[in-house]
Scaffold this active site. Structure first.
Site, PDB file in Angstrom:
ATOM      1  N   GLU A 115       0.826  -1.222   0.000  1.00  0.00           N
ATOM      2  CA  GLU A 115       0.000   0.000   0.000  1.00  0.00           C
ATOM      3  C   GLU A 115       0.855   1.265   0.000  1.00  0.00           C
ATOM      4  OE1 GLU A 115      -2.965  -0.351  -0.690  1.00  0.00           O
ATOM      5  OE2 GLU A 115      -3.687  -2.261   0.130  1.00  0.00           O
ATOM      6  N   HIS A 139      -2.722   1.752   8.510  1.00  0.00           N
ATOM      7  CA  HIS A 139      -3.801   0.971   7.901  1.00  0.00           C
ATOM      8  C   HIS A 139      -3.960  -0.325   8.684  1.00  0.00           C
ATOM      9  CE1 HIS A 139      -6.226  -1.260   5.098  1.00  0.00           C
ATOM     10  NE2 HIS A 139      -5.256  -2.095   4.786  1.00  0.00           N
ATOM     11  N   HIS A 141      -6.845  -3.768   9.673  1.00  0.00           N
ATOM     12  CA  HIS A 141      -8.041  -4.528   9.309  1.00  0.00           C
ATOM     13  C   HIS A 141      -8.943  -4.629  10.538  1.00  0.00           C
ATOM     14  CE1 HIS A 141      -5.852  -6.550   5.651  1.00  0.00           C
ATOM     15  NE2 HIS A 141      -5.989  -5.243   5.531  1.00  0.00           N
ATOM     16  N   GLU A 169     -17.164  10.799  23.416  1.00  0.00           N
ATOM     17  CA  GLU A 169     -15.843  11.331  23.067  1.00  0.00           C
ATOM     18  C   GLU A 169     -15.612  11.388  21.555  1.00  0.00           C
ATOM     19  OE1 GLU A 169     -13.365   7.109  23.368  1.00  0.00           O
ATOM     20  OE2 GLU A 169     -12.414   8.985  23.951  1.00  0.00           O
TER      21      GLU A 169
HETATM   22  O1  2HA Z   1      -4.184  -3.771   2.108  1.00  0.00           O
HETATM   23  O2  2HA Z   1      -3.380  -4.799   4.383  1.00  0.00           O
HETATM   24  O3  2HA Z   1      -1.659  -7.094   3.262  1.00  0.00           O
HETATM   25  C1  2HA Z   1      -3.179  -4.708   2.074  1.00  0.00           C
HETATM   26  C2  2HA Z   1      -2.730  -5.073   3.411  1.00  0.00           C
HETATM   27  C3  2HA Z   1      -1.466  -5.769   3.558  1.00  0.00           C
HETATM   28 ZN    ZN Z   2      -5.308  -4.040   4.012  1.00  0.00          ZN
END
Ligand code: 2HA
Ligand code: ZN
Length: 274
Positions: A115, A139, A141, A169
């Protein structure tokens, strides 16, 4: 000084491990980048060994000559604390903002995060808008936020308002709101362009059915921001699991009062009547 002895490296590693412990980084999921200060570059550059220039896949002239500590493509957040020199690298951006080269890390080979275009385009926007104050792009998940992208309309208005209502908050922590990118192929320039457009307005962008991006000044603030959004998403998932109908909530006028007392500006576009 060795890169691994520097404070910014220790902060980066701690943040990556905190994200792992939250459960946001299955396998090689997620990525983190930090725009180094020039004093930090000076401090550790004796530890650098430059590789070959490679194409970034996009153009970031506003980042010419900058150095970034980033996670490696395909590397597991689980391993960052165990073998940082195998999991991370420092990249230097060329004077046109078109190429990068690895100057430290990834000792067993590899490339910076898949990314990288999104990270660098977000950094470029934030560096410009904050006079260089913002240095971190993250970033992850984030489970509950991802779950909500199957249920809520994929609009900035719906996500911002619903998450603001979940914890008092929230509007104080992210008063500008949250942007949403519809499902797109990750890793390329196109999703990077869409995300960086949202970063012009917000510090948080959600990628539908994928995860979240957050931007901030330092590791604590960026982690704290993403953590706060994900916590609100968890409350919303629990609430929706109990009932489709809230019995009571924070109203638009409540938000207006809060904004006054906490000295934040909340855009009226998020305070619509339902
Ligand atoms: O968006 O999060 O694998 C790709 C990732 C890395
Ligand atoms: Zn990702």
């Amino acid at each position: 000084m060795k890169v691994l002895d520097a404070e910014f490296t220790k902060g980066f590693i701690r943040m990556a491990n905190d994200g792992w412990e939250q459960g946001w980084h299955e396998r090689n999921g997620g990525n983190l980048s930090y725009r180094m200060k020039s004093v930090e570059v000076e401090l550790v550059k004796e530890d650098f060994k430059a590789g070959d220039w490679q194409d970034i896949g996009t153009t970031v002239p506003g980042l010419a000559g900058e150095f970034f500590l980033v996670t490696g493509s395909g590397k597991f957040f689980r391993n960052v604390i165990i073998k940082p020199e195998d999991s991370l690298c420092i990249v230097e951006i060329d004077e046109k903002g078109e190429k990068y080269r690895i100057v430290w890390g990834l000792v067993n080979g590899g490339r910076p995060t898949s990314e990288l275009p999104s990270h660098l385009m977000n950094h470029e926007v934030k560096k410009r808008l904050t006079d260089g104050r913002y240095r971190v792009i993250y970033h992850a998940h984030t489970t509950n936020t991802i779950a909500l992208t199957f249920v809520l309309p994929l609009t900035d208005e719906a996500f911002t308002r619903e998450l603001w209502e979940m914890a008092t908050e929230c509007p104080v922590v992210f008063p500008d709101g949250i942007g949403v990118v519809p499902w797109m192929v990750p890793g390329g320039r196109e999703i990077a362009v869409e995300t960086s457009k949202l970063m012009e307005k917000y510090d948080v962008a959600i990628w539908a059915h994928h995860g979240m991006f957050a931007a901030g000044e330092d590791f604590d603030l960026t982690f704290g921001l993403l953590h706060t959004v994900e916590k609100a998403a968890e409350i919303l998932v629990k609430m929706l699991s109990m009932t489709g109908q809230k019995r009571q909530t924070i109203t638009p006028d409540d938000f207006r009062h809060l904004a006054k007392d906490f000295n934040v500006t909340l855009p009226e576009k998020f305070l619509y009547e339902k």
